[in-house]
Scaffold this motif. Structure first.
Motif, mmCIF file in Angstrom:
data_model
loop_
_atom_site.group_PDB
_atom_site.id
_atom_site.type_symbol
_atom_site.label_atom_id
_atom_site.label_comp_id
_atom_site.label_asym_id
_atom_site.label_seq_id
_atom_site.Cartn_x
_atom_site.Cartn_y
_atom_site.Cartn_z
ATOM 1 N N LEU A 221 60.922 92.461 60.087
ATOM 2 C CA LEU A 221 59.503 92.742 59.286
ATOM 3 C C LEU A 221 59.435 94.067 58.765
ATOM 4 O O LEU A 221 58.994 94.553 57.748
ATOM 5 N N GLN A 234 52.513 90.911 56.609
ATOM 6 C CA GLN A 234 53.360 90.066 57.041
ATOM 7 C C GLN A 234 53.122 89.775 58.427
ATOM 8 O O GLN A 234 53.084 88.719 58.935
ATOM 9 N N ILE A 290 56.967 83.798 56.137
ATOM 10 C CA ILE A 290 56.695 84.393 57.429
ATOM 11 C C ILE A 290 55.711 83.527 58.209
ATOM 12 O O ILE A 290 55.978 83.235 59.285
#
Length: 379
Positions: A221, A234, A290
């Protein structure tokens, strides 16, 4: 690039690959110690652990048996059948008992010779659990107990219950740490704060140093963009998702076998790192993707807590504490990434070419191997 920069980047990639390699072999897990107290003063102690690590003399400083100097000896014990291993264990019993302090009202109790039960047949590709069982009787009128075992036996989760299953005490113990004295009469209850703090430690340790696949997911990420805003989008999506499935998994509402969840967790790492290669910015759908992966990771967290066991009387407290520990672990990983490369190089024109892409490829390859390994050999 300067030689100093090349050295720094090489160190960063070696660090990632070291983490990756460590998670592919035989991870040493903490022991689960269940102490059951009967109404007539009898007790039963069941210790679920990997007994071969004790026989080989592998201590808590080792996280993977393949990295231990005694790796060959460990594998030799692992290859033994239950019939072959039992006499070896009996020779080790005096040393084991000598490393345990079990007290009632401050008085040391002499533990009897334990029995050993192995849960599966030899398979060098899989860890084998053993259950070491002590049975005995407490002195009449005992009101408190204390437990401690030698640091060489590693960390452990201690759970004390009555014969009816009522919780009396629970604690996650660092290597060599003593538990108690704790009351067994019911007059003094274990505080919610102590349980909360204890589960924060469990959650944090499941990320650092034990959650190597979760570490690489968070690094993935970070690699898309070292800027704070897209990273927070995220991480927030991931956090919300795994919080939901962690709770649902612990409540038994959602249960998916680890043989399904673990390969998918590895596959989520592959996806994130491959997307890093063709996407320069945070896409509109990435937080949603995600979020979906976070649901999977939450089920992985739930399997850890299920194994250790949440305190029934402090279910919410323990659940929140574990989740806080996980978040602190993830934030620590992000902070380390910033300190390693983000602070120094994130505004460089070559950041993507020399950091994002190579690191993403390396992690994707390792995670791809995990998908294969966890699918073919199981978890």
């Amino acid at each position: 690039m300067t030689s100093t920069l090349k050295l720094a980047l090489t160190g960063f990639f070696v660090f990632l690959l070291t983490l990756s390699a460590a998670s592919t072999a035989h991870e040493i897990r903490p022991a689960i110690i269940d102490l059951t107290l009967e109404e007539d003063g009898a007790y039963r102690i069941d210790i679920q652990t990997s007994v071969e690590t004790y026989l080989a003399g592998i201590g808590p400083e080792v996280t993977d048996t393949n990295d231990a100097p005694q790796a060959d000896e460990y594998d030799r014990y692992r290859a033994m059948s239950a019939q072959e291993l039992t006499p070896v264990f009996k020779e080790f019993v005096p040393e084991l008992i000598n490393g345990i302090r079990f007290q009632a009202d401050g008085i040391d109790l002499n533990l009897p010779e334990p029995s050993l039960a192995l849960t599966n047949e030899p398979d060098l590709e899989l860890a084998r659990d053993a259950v070491i069982t002590f049975t005995g009787t407490l002195p009449v009128g005992s009101s408190s107990l204390a437990w401690q075992w030698d640091e060489q036996y590693g960390g452990s989760a201690l759970r004390v219950t009555s014969a009816s299953g009522e919780e009396i005490y629970t604690e996650y113990l660092q290597p060599g740490t003593a538990a108690g004295p704790f009351d067994i009469t019911g007059a003094v209850k274990q505080s919610g704060f102590s349980i909360f703090a204890n589960y924060i430690v469990i959650g944090f340790e499941h990320i650092l140093p034990k959650g190597l696949d979760h570490i690489l997911f968070v690094v993935g990420l970070f690699l898309l963009s070292s800027k704070l805003k897209p990273l927070l989008w995220q991480v927030s999506s991931f956090t919300l998702a795994h919080t939901v499935t962690l709770a649902l998994g612990m409540l038994g509402i959602v249960t998916i076998p680890a043989a399904v969840v673990e390969p998918l967790i590895a596959l989520s790492i592959v996806y994130v790192c491959v997307e890093n290669l063709w996407s320069r910015n945070l896409s509109k759908w990435r937080p949603a993707v995600i979020f979906g992966f976070g649901l999977l990771h939450g089920l992985g967290f739930a399997s850890v807590l299920t194994e250790i066991g949440l305190s029934p009387n402090h279910f919410i407290t323990g659940l929140i504490g574990f989740n806080v520990g996980v978040e602190l672990g993830q934030l620590t990983v992000i902070a380390l990434c910033f300190l390693a490369v983000g602070v120094w190089f994130r505004n460089k024109d070559w950041y993507r070419s020399y950091i994002t892409n190579p690191a993403s490829i390396a992690i994707a390859l390792v995670a791809g191997w995990w998908v294969f390994e966890r699918t073919v050999y199981g978890v």
